[in-house]
Motif scaffolding. Structure first.
Motif, short mmCIF file in Angstrom:
data_model
loop_
_atom_site.label_atom_id
_atom_site.label_comp_id
_atom_site.label_asym_id
_atom_site.label_seq_id
_atom_site.Cartn_x
_atom_site.Cartn_y
_atom_site.Cartn_z
N ASP A 1 2.43 -27.58 70.60
CA ASP A 1 3.03 -28.91 70.47
C ASP A 1 3.42 -29.25 69.03
OD1 ASP A 1 2.73 -29.37 73.20
OD2 ASP A 1 0.69 -30.14 72.94
N GLN A 2 3.22 -28.31 68.10
CA GLN A 2 3.55 -28.54 66.69
C GLN A 2 4.99 -28.14 66.41
OE1 GLN A 2 0.60 -27.03 63.79
NE2 GLN A 2 -0.39 -26.17 65.60
N VAL A 3 5.68 -28.92 65.61
CA VAL A 3 7.02 -28.59 65.13
C VAL A 3 6.99 -28.72 63.61
CG1 VAL A 3 9.47 -29.18 65.17
CG2 VAL A 3 8.08 -29.50 67.23
N VAL B 1 4.41 -18.21 57.50
CA VAL B 1 4.23 -17.38 58.70
C VAL B 1 3.90 -18.27 59.88
CG1 VAL B 1 2.82 -15.60 59.81
CG2 VAL B 1 3.42 -15.38 57.39
N LEU B 2 4.56 -18.03 60.99
CA LEU B 2 4.19 -18.64 62.27
C LEU B 2 3.43 -17.56 63.03
CD1 LEU B 2 6.36 -20.81 64.58
CD2 LEU B 2 4.99 -18.98 65.50
N LEU B 3 2.16 -17.81 63.34
CA LEU B 3 1.34 -16.84 64.07
C LEU B 3 1.11 -17.40 65.47
CD1 LEU B 3 -0.28 -14.26 64.29
CD2 LEU B 3 -2.22 -15.48 63.28
N ALA B 4 1.77 -16.79 66.45
CA ALA B 4 1.71 -17.26 67.84
C ALA B 4 0.72 -16.41 68.63
CB ALA B 4 3.08 -17.18 68.49
N PRO B 5 -0.41 -16.99 69.03
CA PRO B 5 -1.36 -16.25 69.87
C PRO B 5 -0.75 -15.93 71.24
CG PRO B 5 -2.41 -18.19 68.91
CD PRO B 5 -0.93 -18.31 68.67
N ALA B 6 -1.30 -14.96 71.91
CA ALA B 6 -0.84 -14.62 73.27
C ALA B 6 -0.92 -15.86 74.15
CB ALA B 6 -1.71 -13.50 73.84
N GLY B 7 0.15 -16.09 74.92
CA GLY B 7 0.17 -17.18 75.87
C GLY B 7 0.53 -18.54 75.31
N VAL B 8 0.78 -18.66 73.99
CA VAL B 8 1.13 -19.95 73.38
C VAL B 8 2.63 -20.01 73.17
CG1 VAL B 8 0.83 -21.44 71.36
CG2 VAL B 8 -1.12 -20.18 72.29
#
Length: 116
Positions: A71-73, A81-88
């Motif tokens: 939900d963050q922009v 760095v944008l670190l996207a966990p699995a499933g997010v």
């Protein structure tokens, strides 16, 4: 261990306005890593998606992008760095008037993506 030169990698356009070179991956003898060098024209980006089975790191090298993570922009710039966990759910879009360049890193040679 191979040495990979940028000029030897074929450029693709996975999304309109996005140029990508898979610098490391199954085609370059990697067994567990994918790294891509991506250029984003103004307004171009990757639509909102998830990676069901692995995380993704997106390193901003040049320009300014809008990064969505859950939900963050946030506006991200060089070195961020944008670190996207699995499933997010996540995305990046070049909202600036100039080009942007990002490196994407996956801990697999078979990245999977599901659009949301």
């Amino acid at each position: 261990m191979p040495i990979i030169r940028r000029g030897q990698i074929v450029e693709s356009e996975p999304f309109p306005g996005m140029r990508s070179r898979a610098m490391v991956g199954k085609d370059t003898e990697s067994v567990s890593l994918t790294v891509a060098n991506n250029g984003l024209d103004p307004g171009a980006g990757v639509p909102l998606h998830i990676h069901p089975y692995h995380e993704e790191a997106i390193l901003i090298l040049e320009g300014s992008v809008e990064g969505v993570l859950g939900d963050q922009v946030r506006t991200l710039g060089p070195g961020d760095v944008l670190l996207a966990p699995a499933g997010v759910k996540h995305s990046v879009v070049n909202k600036s008037s100039g080009p942007a360049r990002v490196i994407t890193i996956f801990p697999t040679t078979q990245p999977s993506r599901t659009f949301v």
